[in-house]
Design an enzyme around this catalytic site. Structure first.
Site, PDB file in Angstrom:
ATOM      1  N   ALA A  60      18.354   0.429  19.051  1.00  0.00           N
ATOM      2  CA  ALA A  60      16.949   0.699  18.762  1.00  0.00           C
ATOM      3  C   ALA A  60      16.135  -0.475  19.300  1.00  0.00           C
ATOM      4  CB  ALA A  60      16.759   0.837  17.259  1.00  0.00           C
ATOM      5  N   GLY A  99      21.894   1.858  17.826  1.00  0.00           N
ATOM      6  CA  GLY A  99      21.369   3.163  18.228  1.00  0.00           C
ATOM      7  C   GLY A  99      21.962   3.633  19.546  1.00  0.00           C
ATOM      8  N   GLU A 102      25.106   5.179  18.631  1.00  0.00           N
ATOM      9  CA  GLU A 102      24.796   6.409  17.892  1.00  0.00           C
ATOM     10  C   GLU A 102      24.424   7.539  18.855  1.00  0.00           C
ATOM     11  OE1 GLU A 102      23.371   4.647  13.602  1.00  0.00           O
ATOM     12  OE2 GLU A 102      22.031   4.361  15.288  1.00  0.00           O
ATOM     13  N   GLU A 122      24.136  -3.575  13.294  1.00  0.00           N
ATOM     14  CA  GLU A 122      22.920  -3.542  12.465  1.00  0.00           C
ATOM     15  C   GLU A 122      22.942  -4.536  11.307  1.00  0.00           C
ATOM     16  OE1 GLU A 122      24.325  -0.940  13.807  1.00  0.00           O
ATOM     17  OE2 GLU A 122      22.838   0.514  14.467  1.00  0.00           O
TER      18      GLU A 122
HETATM   19  N1  3HC Z   1      15.418  -4.390  21.048  1.00  0.00           N
HETATM   20  C1  3HC Z   1      14.445  -5.036  21.739  1.00  0.00           C
HETATM   21  N2  3HC Z   1      14.690  -6.027  22.593  1.00  0.00           N
HETATM   22  C2  3HC Z   1      15.973  -6.371  22.794  1.00  0.00           C
HETATM   23  C3  3HC Z   1      17.043  -5.742  22.116  1.00  0.00           C
HETATM   24  C4  3HC Z   1      16.726  -4.693  21.216  1.00  0.00           C
HETATM   25  N3  3HC Z   1      17.666  -4.012  20.544  1.00  0.00           N
HETATM   26  N4  3HC Z   1      18.202  -6.305  22.513  1.00  0.00           N
HETATM   27  C5  3HC Z   1      17.879  -7.255  23.404  1.00  0.00           C
HETATM   28  N5  3HC Z   1      16.531  -7.292  23.579  1.00  0.00           N
HETATM   29  C6  3HC Z   1      15.775  -8.155  24.501  1.00  0.00           C
HETATM   30  C7  3HC Z   1      15.940  -9.624  24.170  1.00  0.00           C
HETATM   31  O1  3HC Z   1      15.001 -10.040  23.214  1.00  0.00           O
HETATM   32  C8  3HC Z   1      15.709 -10.268  25.522  1.00  0.00           C
HETATM   33  O2  3HC Z   1      14.318 -10.276  25.743  1.00  0.00           O
HETATM   34  P1  3HC Z   1      13.650 -11.448  26.636  1.00  0.00           P
HETATM   35  O3  3HC Z   1      14.300 -11.341  27.975  1.00  0.00           O
HETATM   36  O4  3HC Z   1      12.227 -11.097  26.587  1.00  0.00           O
HETATM   37  O5  3HC Z   1      14.004 -12.715  25.918  1.00  0.00           O
HETATM   38  C9  3HC Z   1      16.319  -9.264  26.490  1.00  0.00           C
HETATM   39  O6  3HC Z   1      16.375  -8.026  25.777  1.00  0.00           O
HETATM   40  C10 3HC Z   1      17.705  -9.618  26.957  1.00  0.00           C
HETATM   41  O7  3HC Z   1      18.523  -9.892  25.825  1.00  0.00           O
HETATM   42  P2  3HC Z   1      19.716 -10.940  25.897  1.00  0.00           P
HETATM   43  O8  3HC Z   1      19.218 -12.249  26.391  1.00  0.00           O
HETATM   44  O9  3HC Z   1      20.375 -10.897  24.578  1.00  0.00           O
HETATM   45  O10 3HC Z   1      20.611 -10.266  27.054  1.00  0.00           O
HETATM   46  P3  3HC Z   1      22.173 -10.349  27.274  1.00  0.00           P
HETATM   47  O11 3HC Z   1      22.431  -9.685  28.573  1.00  0.00           O
HETATM   48  O12 3HC Z   1      22.665 -11.731  27.027  1.00  0.00           O
HETATM   49  O13 3HC Z   1      22.807  -9.445  26.112  1.00  0.00           O
HETATM   50  C11 3HC Z   1      22.974  -7.511  24.695  1.00  0.00           C
HETATM   51  C12 3HC Z   1      22.636  -8.064  26.115  1.00  0.00           C
HETATM   52  C13 3HC Z   1      24.475  -7.707  24.422  1.00  0.00           C
HETATM   53  C14 3HC Z   1      22.645  -6.049  24.693  1.00  0.00           C
HETATM   54  C15 3HC Z   1      22.159  -8.275  23.633  1.00  0.00           C
HETATM   55  O14 3HC Z   1      20.807  -8.255  24.030  1.00  0.00           O
HETATM   56  C16 3HC Z   1      22.245  -7.711  22.242  1.00  0.00           C
HETATM   57  O15 3HC Z   1      23.231  -7.904  21.569  1.00  0.00           O
HETATM   58  N6  3HC Z   1      21.163  -7.056  21.799  1.00  0.00           N
HETATM   59  C17 3HC Z   1      21.038  -6.585  20.441  1.00  0.00           C
HETATM   60  C18 3HC Z   1      21.720  -5.299  20.223  1.00  0.00           C
HETATM   61  C19 3HC Z   1      21.498  -4.828  18.805  1.00  0.00           C
HETATM   62  O16 3HC Z   1      21.456  -5.563  17.854  1.00  0.00           O
HETATM   63  N7  3HC Z   1      21.372  -3.506  18.700  1.00  0.00           N
HETATM   64  C20 3HC Z   1      21.200  -2.872  17.436  1.00  0.00           C
HETATM   65  C21 3HC Z   1      19.747  -2.733  17.165  1.00  0.00           C
HETATM   66  S1  3HC Z   1      19.455  -2.039  15.581  1.00  0.00           S
HETATM   67  C22 3HC Z   1      19.674  -0.380  15.797  1.00  0.00           C
HETATM   68  O17 3HC Z   1      20.041   0.057  16.842  1.00  0.00           O
HETATM   69  C23 3HC Z   1      19.346   0.460  14.617  1.00  0.00           C
HETATM   70  C24 3HC Z   1      19.801   1.851  14.787  1.00  0.00           C
HETATM   71  O18 3HC Z   1      20.982   2.059  14.073  1.00  0.00           O
HETATM   72  C25 3HC Z   1      18.769   2.814  14.275  1.00  0.00           C
END
Ligand code: 3HC
Ligand code: NAI
Length: 648
Positions: A60, A99, A102, A122
């Site tokens: 998400a 997400g 998912e 999450e």
């Molecule tokens: N939402 C919005 N922005 C995000 C994001 C997300 N889920 N994940 C990463 N970003 C952004 C970062 O803030 C960063 O922004 P910036 O360049 O402006 O600083 C950019 O994307 C790149 O992120 P990374 O530096 O972390 O990039 P990497 O290539 O090192 O890593 C990744 C990629 C492994 C995908 C890592 O970004 C990550 O782990 N992201 C989080 C994933 C996450 O937590 N997903 C679950 C979200 S909650 C959810 O999905 C709820 C659902 O169940 C409803």
């Protein structure tokens, strides 16, 4: 944001929403519409969902979490994918997280590249999966696998995902072509049930109780893992729709919680830290080889971190005997990793094979980066840099790992001072994520950018710190300890203070932590300052050290320890030594204690900001979370202090 092209009867939907294909509202809408378009297209019999850029859908869009949800909601999109009249195949590269995974579970099949990973992180954002992660995962991979995945938030690599049943196939070359081929074969066979229609076997009540106890112990006050377990239990025991409603309600409640806000704060602070705006377009130097001077606790740890990142390392010590000790220190780090199953014997040996060692600085004549980690003694360090200045290439980056000395004095007289910088690692240096980066007035922006790039290479969180006694972290630690001592003087029992800080989410209280690390290090540093004519008031710790109570290593410090047992026991001896310094103030609650100690940390943080030692409050939070065990879910002392003001 998405494009659709056709490969015969298979449509390929490509998501292209940089940087990580997060599922913001426009992307949800585009996917929603794509299902409708392709359902209505009689020429299409199957759909491959693939992503452009570095990763599959990473989740998400976390930036939307502070705002009201806007349709189409993600759980509805996942349902719609599952109910599409053509089977969808998720083609996963990079990470399918939250997400993103998912959505992949809404597809009828999942094909992953061998380098990909999937997971439901999450809980690390203080929430539970909100689009069927807790409900579909047990139906896909069984309850045990789902509980592990969801309550830890850890992702799994493709090969393991395959054995767990989370993906249907792992491919190694052309993901798009292989996913299309997979879809064609799938069309020749009966389709599997959609995941929502699959049965789930519920474990008995005793199993759930065991999980709850284990997770509560790990969570140390963090609520999301336990709430996720509640969702998983409902998912295992109740019908699909009921479990979905329960998960959604839990997700929406936690999304606006203080813990989720704190964890999001740290999530974005970490990402911002790696590439701070003030570096501008300064280009880092390429670091292809590194050296460490000193193979003690820190030197060996730093060398291990450099080797873990694949860099060849030269280790310099005082003489052959010390070289042997240094190599043994390094070896024991890798042996420990083998014991814990983190490295194979072969990998550990390869780590050692990449180390050159000796006492001759001539070994450094072509090294790109040298990190000094010798005794904390100005004269010794200056002598080291005098030799480095003579033997290293003029463009080699030279760094000191000093904790308290003024780095400017260490490098006085160094030729090309623009390449000198402080790189302050934390012990154990191959484990701890924090790296304080300390530029001098002469440090070039290229050298500074190289410090940050090195942190990325080593998988560390870099934070820039200005020059002062203890930089950011140790300066706040000093204030924290002194406030904790003030509470003891006031009459609060030592064990009550430690328990209060554990209750706040720290792994250890301030006194237990000192006993573990040894009281003598800070004592010697204070004595040094006194010898240099500074007015450093006597601390309670000084009294204990002078009586030989240096912590666990001497059988006692603030507490007593039985031989071979790390359990702290209240000490009559310590109480006796401190008796005439301890008052009889009114008792304080655990909350009072935690508020007072964390407020002291935040106050020091404010002073550090005002002096320009730290550039922003979130940097201080990162230092405390990654270097000093501040509970991540409280967001660090600066965020925590704001949070407690908000709740007043
Ligand atoms: N939402 C919005 N922005 C995000 C994001 C997300 N889920 N994940 C990463 N970003 C952004 C970062 O803030 C960063 O922004 P910036 O360049 O402006 O600083 C950019 O994307 C790149 O992120 P990374 O530096 O972390 O990039 P990497 O290539 O090192 O890593 C990744 C990629 C492994 C995908 C890592 O970004 C990550 O782990 N992201 C989080 C994933 C996450 O937590 N997903 C679950 C979200 S909650 C959810 O999905 C709820 C659902 O169940 C409803
Ligand atoms: P240590 O005493 O374990 O190791 C120092 C090593 O340096 C010894 O192996 C010694 O033989 C070697 N050495 C001394 N003089 C030398 C010289 N001239 N040439 C080559 N090698 C030499 O000390 P530790 O704990 O590793 O600390 C090293 C530095 O790291 C200090 O500046 C300390 O302040 C800093 N530091 C220590 C942390 C800790 O938790 N121990 C944390 C962060 C920084």
């Amino acid at each position: 944001m998405i494009s659709i092209d056709r490969d015969g009867e298979v449509a390929v939907v490509t998501v292209d929403n940089p940087p990580v294909n997060a599922l913001g509202q426009p992307l949800r809408q585009a996917l929603w519409d794509a299902v409708g378009t392709l359902d209505a297209d009689p020429a299409i019999r199957a759909v491959v969902l693939i992503c452009a850029g570095r990763t599959f859908i990473a989740g998400a869009d976390v930036t939307e979490f502070g705002k009201p949800p806007v349709p189409p909601h993600l759980p509805d999109l996942v349902d719609r994918l599952e109910q599409a009249s053509k089977p969808w195949v998720a083609a996963i590269h990079g990470s399918a997280l939250g997400g993103g995974f998912e959505v992949a579970m809404g597809c009828r099949f999942r094909v992953a590249l061998d380098t990909a990973a999937v997971g439901l992180p999450e809980v690390s954002l203080g929430i539970v999966p909100g689009a069927s992660g807790t409900v579909r995962t047990p139906r896909l991979a069984g309850v045990e696998a789902a509980v592990d995945l969801v309550t830890t938030g850890r992702s799994v690599k493709a090969a393991r995902a395959l054995t767990m049943g989370l993906v249907d196939a792992v491919v190694s070359k052309d993901l798009r072509a292989e996913a299309v081929a997979f879809a064609r074969i799938a069309l020749t066979q009966a389709l599997p049930q959609p995941i929502s229609a699959r049965p789930v076997t519920a474990p008995d009540a005793a199993w759930w109780d065991e999980q709850r106890t284990a997770i509560a112990k790990r969570a140390k006050g963090e609520v999301a893992p336990l709430r996720a377990l509640d969702c998983l239990r409902i998912a295992a025991e109740k019908p699909f729709a009921e479990a979905m409603a329960f998960e959604r309600a839990t997700f929406l409640e936690l999304r606006v919680s203080e813990q989720a806000a704190a964890l999001r704060h740290i999530f974005f602070a970490e990402r911002g830290a790696a590439r701070p705006a003030h570096l501008g377009d300064a280009k880092p130097k390429d670091i292809r080889s590194a050296a460490v001077i000193g193979g003690g606790t820190m030197g060996a740890g730093i060398a291990a971190a450099l080797r873990d990142a694949g860099l060849p390392v030269t280790l310099i010590e005082r003489d052959e005997e010390a070289v042997r000790r240094g190599l043994a220190n390094l070896r024991s780090i890798f042996d420990g990793a083998v014991k814990r199953g983190k490295l194979t014997e072969v990998q550990a040996q390869a780590r050692m094979d990449g180390v050159t060692s000796g006492s001759d600085y001539a070994l450094l004549s072509d090294t790109d980066l040298v990190i000094e980690a010798v005794f904390e003694d100005l004269a010794v360090k200056r002598a080291v840099f005098a030799q480095l200045g003579q033997t290293c290439r003029a463009d080699a980056i030279l760094a000191t790992n000093t904790s308290y000395l003024d780095p400017r004095r260490i490098a006085e007289g160094l030729p090309h001072p623009d390449r000198f910088i402080g790189l302050h690692f934390f012990s154990p240096a191959n484990v701890m994520k924090l790296l304080e980066i300390v530029p001098m007035p002469d440090t070039s922006s290229e050298t500074l950018a190289t410090g940050f790039a090195l942190a990325r290479q080593l998988g560390k969180i870099p934070v820039q710190a200005g020059i002062c006694d203890g930089f950011i972290g140790n300066r706040i630690l000093k204030r924290y300890r002194s406030e904790a001592e003030a509470l003891v003087r006031h009459g609060t029992p030592i064990a009550t203070i430690d328990a209060a800080m554990r209750g706040h989410g720290f792994a250890m209280g301030p006194f237990e932590a000192q006993d573990l690390g040894g009281l003598d290090i800070a004592y010697l540093q204070r004595e040094g300052a006194r010898a240099a004519g500074q007015d450093v008031p006597e601390t309670l710790g000084d009294i204990l050290v002078r009586a030989g109570r240096k912590g666990q290593k001497t059988g006692g410090g603030w507490y007593d320890y039985a031989p071979g047992d790390r359990t702290p026991k209240p000490s009559e001896a310590a109480a006796g030594l401190l008796a005439d310094r301890i008052g009889t103030g009114p008792g304080l609650t655990a909350e009072d204690i935690a508020t007072r100690l964390t407020a002291a940390m935040a106050a020091e943080g404010k002073a550090i900001l005002a002096e320009g030692i730290a550039l922003k409050p979130s940097d201080i939070d990162l230092v405390e979370v990654h270097g000093y065990g501040y509970p991540r879910w409280r967001g660090g002392p600066m965020f925590d202090a704001d949070a407690s003001q908000r709740s007043v």
